[in-house]
Design an enzyme around this catalytic site. Structure first.
Site, PDB file in Angstrom:
ATOM      1  N   ARG A   1      76.722  64.354  -7.577  1.00 30.35           N
ATOM      2  CA  ARG A   1      75.822  63.501  -7.695  1.00 30.35           C
ATOM      3  C   ARG A   1      75.961  62.290  -8.957  1.00 30.35           C
ATOM      4  O   ARG A   1      75.225  61.733  -9.398  1.00 30.35           O
ATOM      5  CB  ARG A   1      74.334  64.143  -7.827  1.00 30.35           C
TER       6      ARG A   1
ATOM      7  N   LYS B   1      79.182  47.486  -7.306  1.00 28.17           N
ATOM      8  CA  LYS B   1      79.093  47.798  -6.163  1.00 28.17           C
ATOM      9  C   LYS B   1      80.212  48.403  -5.855  1.00 28.17           C
ATOM     10  O   LYS B   1      81.436  48.179  -6.011  1.00 28.17           O
ATOM     11  CB  LYS B   1      79.189  46.517  -5.173  1.00 28.17           C
TER      12      LYS B   1
ATOM     13  N   GLU C   1      87.311  33.096  -7.183  1.00 30.12           N
ATOM     14  CA  GLU C   1      86.037  33.596  -7.664  1.00 30.12           C
ATOM     15  C   GLU C   1      85.964  32.953  -8.961  1.00 30.12           C
ATOM     16  O   GLU C   1      84.683  32.851  -9.225  1.00 30.12           O
ATOM     17  CB  GLU C   1      86.197  35.054  -7.513  1.00 30.12           C
TER      18      GLU C   1
ATOM     19  N   LYS D   1      79.258  36.854 -14.336  1.00 28.50           N
ATOM     20  CA  LYS D   1      79.025  38.093 -13.313  1.00 28.50           C
ATOM     21  C   LYS D   1      78.076  39.133 -13.975  1.00 28.50           C
ATOM     22  O   LYS D   1      77.018  39.322 -13.247  1.00 28.50           O
ATOM     23  CB  LYS D   1      80.287  38.515 -12.623  1.00 28.50           C
TER      24      LYS D   1
ATOM     25  N   GLU E   1      70.655  43.168  -6.432  1.00 31.02           N
ATOM     26  CA  GLU E   1      70.678  42.412  -5.304  1.00 31.02           C
ATOM     27  C   GLU E   1      69.496  42.108  -4.468  1.00 31.02           C
ATOM     28  O   GLU E   1      69.423  42.041  -3.382  1.00 31.02           O
ATOM     29  CB  GLU E   1      71.747  42.505  -4.224  1.00 31.02           C
TER      30      GLU E   1
ATOM     31  N   ARG F   1      71.072  37.544  -7.621  1.00 31.22           N
ATOM     32  CA  ARG F   1      72.553  38.261  -7.644  1.00 31.22           C
ATOM     33  C   ARG F   1      72.936  37.675  -6.294  1.00 31.22           C
ATOM     34  O   ARG F   1      74.333  37.222  -6.192  1.00 31.22           O
ATOM     35  CB  ARG F   1      72.425  39.553  -7.303  1.00 31.22           C
TER      36      ARG F   1
ATOM     37  N   ASN G   1      77.187  35.001  -3.872  1.00 29.31           N
ATOM     38  CA  ASN G   1      77.895  34.755  -2.396  1.00 29.31           C
ATOM     39  C   ASN G   1      78.127  33.191  -2.162  1.00 29.31           C
ATOM     40  O   ASN G   1      78.417  33.201  -1.051  1.00 29.31           O
ATOM     41  CB  ASN G   1      76.647  35.481  -1.547  1.00 29.31           C
TER      42      ASN G   1
ATOM     43  N   HIS H   1      80.555  32.801   0.383  1.00 33.98           N
ATOM     44  CA  HIS H   1      80.889  33.939   1.049  1.00 33.98           C
ATOM     45  C   HIS H   1      80.614  34.020   2.490  1.00 33.98           C
ATOM     46  O   HIS H   1      81.103  34.945   3.166  1.00 33.98           O
ATOM     47  CB  HIS H   1      80.426  35.075   0.253  1.00 33.98           C
TER      48      HIS H   1
ATOM     49  N   HIS I   1      83.312  35.302   4.612  1.00 34.82           N
ATOM     50  CA  HIS I   1      83.403  36.321   5.662  1.00 34.82           C
ATOM     51  C   HIS I   1      83.486  36.156   6.810  1.00 34.82           C
ATOM     52  O   HIS I   1      84.286  36.899   7.618  1.00 34.82           O
ATOM     53  CB  HIS I   1      81.972  37.280   5.222  1.00 34.82           C
TER      54      HIS I   1
ATOM     55  N   HIS J   1      90.751  37.434   1.214  1.00 34.84           N
ATOM     56  CA  HIS J   1      89.494  37.375   0.940  1.00 34.84           C
ATOM     57  C   HIS J   1      89.186  35.770   0.163  1.00 34.84           C
ATOM     58  O   HIS J   1      88.362  34.921   0.344  1.00 34.84           O
ATOM     59  CB  HIS J   1      88.667  38.495   0.116  1.00 34.84           C
TER      60      HIS J   1
END
Lengths: 370, 370
Positions: free
Chosen positions: A123, A145, A187, A228, A238, A242, A246, A249, A253, A268
């Site tokens: 955990r 993330k 980025e 960031k 998010e 945040r 994107n 993005h 994507h 990407h």
């Protein structure tokens, strides 16, 4: 040797990002300083292992840190359940405890996979990132993330989980293919475009030095990480601002998905570059952004060798219908409404959560016919 | 119909536990009240599905809640990676979003599996527990521990993840086998023994009513949930006082492991009952606890039909060496030192982190020879 430290402020989960040359060879002492007495599981991929594993392992050994190594195949395909299970069982089998650390040595795939394993073994164990690509250093290693792909889509399974330390070894980037460096640079430019016009102007003047290494590269990475980190500190999970990260993005994507995630056609960062250019041109079309700002963005991305038009993607033509389907499936869509990051100009991006799907489709239709 | 509400105070992650009769048939309205507009993935096992699925599904339907159902085989073997992947892919495939909920309908295995799935799909969805065993109602559904087993041991992979709502339907316990009810009761008695002598005395006087149902059962469950909720609120991630909840568990886990987790020989709650009796007798031997308190504990556990001696376990004899090996592998061991929950008497348990392995072994040797 130049180096900088960025502090990510998240209360009891705050941590430092160290950026500079020589950090691979200092990994052992740096980790021992933050996590005294911890043993580690070092997770990496076959490509990175060939170039950097010996340096990092030797450094850990010099610092007296017990190491168990897990090497997975390189590439996005390692972000899956089977591989996660393999990493987790190896870590548990080595009898590491909560106070011990999983160390991710590699690009975004390794960081996501190893970070998720760290989040769920017992955990939650300690976690250290040693990102070896520009994309991972300025983006995926910051913000917590982690995760793997589902059979239904990318990054749909994972955890928000912060590391205790990030070692962004800028000299590791010397061995990156130029195309991959440029993709990560998309980025970097994004952070200027979101909220820091001065940084974007600095990049326009200094990008060649950033590409060739040295202090300008460290500076660009540090400013990106700081941008960031500030955003993440304000909105870790998010739920609000945040989402600005994107920028480029949603389009990006959709382009990646429409290319079947075929890295020969589009990686990407290239999707983000085209998506960023599209977001600016779409904003111009909506009367939100001066046309000269969109042109400046396109000029800079082209200068560093990044694509900016859908037609720049090799292979068969894409359709507006297909792109719209992918946009509709994007996980940032909330209960059916389209959310886009749009802009009032360079350094002035904002979240628009009421964008009409028809206008997006019309815009893409025109983009595709030019 | 008697019902009680316990609030678990965890800041922004606070939630209610509703305890009482008829909650299965009210599941839809109760969930809709807390998570308006959410769709759900209902996770249950084959046994529970046979008895309760129709009631709960009908209630969700009446409340206008869209449901995707996942039924897994009953038993501990479902707490594994393959099954987790199946649940996760089903939830993702149903296109549930972060605001939608995974609902666990069943005992501890289902709660742990479904809760872990909720924790990791889209990095965290909403989660509702509908525990249908006494053990799950008073223990595993409270406190946010979720997870699966590793090939190297139980509960070694998981997340701390809190539900938005717990519905402890006391009438669901009417269909529990008496042996399983008694096993859950071991955890109820434990809360009195840890820190509430008055509750233990109340149980001594009222245990028959608790077993037969009605207000005494609701009261016992509510007081147990309150005790666990208070402990969890004070120490969510088990860095300190939460360890008190492990009274009887270090011995108990070792006994379960030594029996190969064979439920015909010993189920978890029975291991806890014997472990609790052992912890008291060991405390007497160390001069910490009055002998009459240990005798009172043993008498009460025996009265409700629980085992209190290692020799009560059917099947071949166990060895002190084997038990010591399992105790040494218990994940509560930190960097080699033995941590035990010991007691100064009924309601006066404490954490001892300096227990000598030799004294434990000698004690077990004597217990085994009686």
């Amino acid at each position: 040797m130049t180096s900088q430290t960025i502090r990510v402020e998240l209360g009891t989960r705050s941590y430092d990002i160290l950026i500079g040359e020589g950090l691979l060879a200092q990994a052992g002492e740096r980790i021992a300083a933050v996590l005294p007495g911890a043993r580690v599981a070092l997770v990496t991929d076959e490509n990175v292992a060939r170039i950097h594993l010996e340096t990092v392992s030797a450094s850990l050994e010099r610092a007296g840190i017990g190491v168990t190594t897990v090497v997975v195949p390189a590439g996005e395909a390692s972000k899956k359940f089977d591989r996660l299970q393999e990493v987790v069982e190896t870590v548990v089998g080595a009898r590491l405890e909560r106070g011990d650390a999983v160390v991710a040595l590699g690009g975004g795939v390794i960081g996501d996979l190893a970070g998720f394993a760290a989040a769920i073994v017992r955990r939650g164990m300690r976690f250290v990132q040693i990102p070896t690509t520009l994309l991972a250093q300025v983006d995926s290693s910051v913000g917590g993330k982690t995760g793997i792909n589902s059979r239904h889509g990318k990054n749909l399974v994972g955890a928000f989980y912060q590391p205790q330390l990030v070692l962004a070894a800028t000299d590791a980037l010397d061995t990156l293919p130029r195309r991959e460096f440029a993709a990560g640079y998309a980025e970097v430019a994004k952070y200027g475009l979101i909220g820091d016009a001065a940084f974007f102007a600095w990049l326009e003047a200094n990008w060649q030095d950033v590409f060739s290494g040295g202090p300008a590269r460290t500076e660009a990475i540090a400013r990106s990480c700081q941008a960031k980190a500030d955003t993440v500190a304000a909105d870790e999970r998010e739920t609000g601002e945040r989402a600005l990260l994107n920028l480029g993005h949603t389009f990006g994507h959709a382009l990646e998905a429409a290319c079947g995630y075929d890295a020969d056609r589009l990686v990407h960062g290239e999707g983000v570059a085209i998506g960023t250019a599209l977001a600016h041109r779409f904003s111009v079309e909506l009367g939100l952004c001066p046309a000269e700002d969109a042109e400046r963005v396109e000029r800079h991305l082209q200068a560093v060798g990044l694509p900016t038009r859908i037609s720049d993607i090799p292979g068969g033509p894409l359709s507006a219908d297909e792109l719209m389907t992918h946009i509709g499936q994007d996980k940032k869509v909330k209960r059916g409404r389209l959310t886009f990051i749009l802009t009032h100009g360079i350094g002035r991006s904002f979240i628009a959560d009421d964008v009409s799907p028809e206008r997006v489709r019309d815009f893409l239709q025109r983009e595709l016919s030019t």
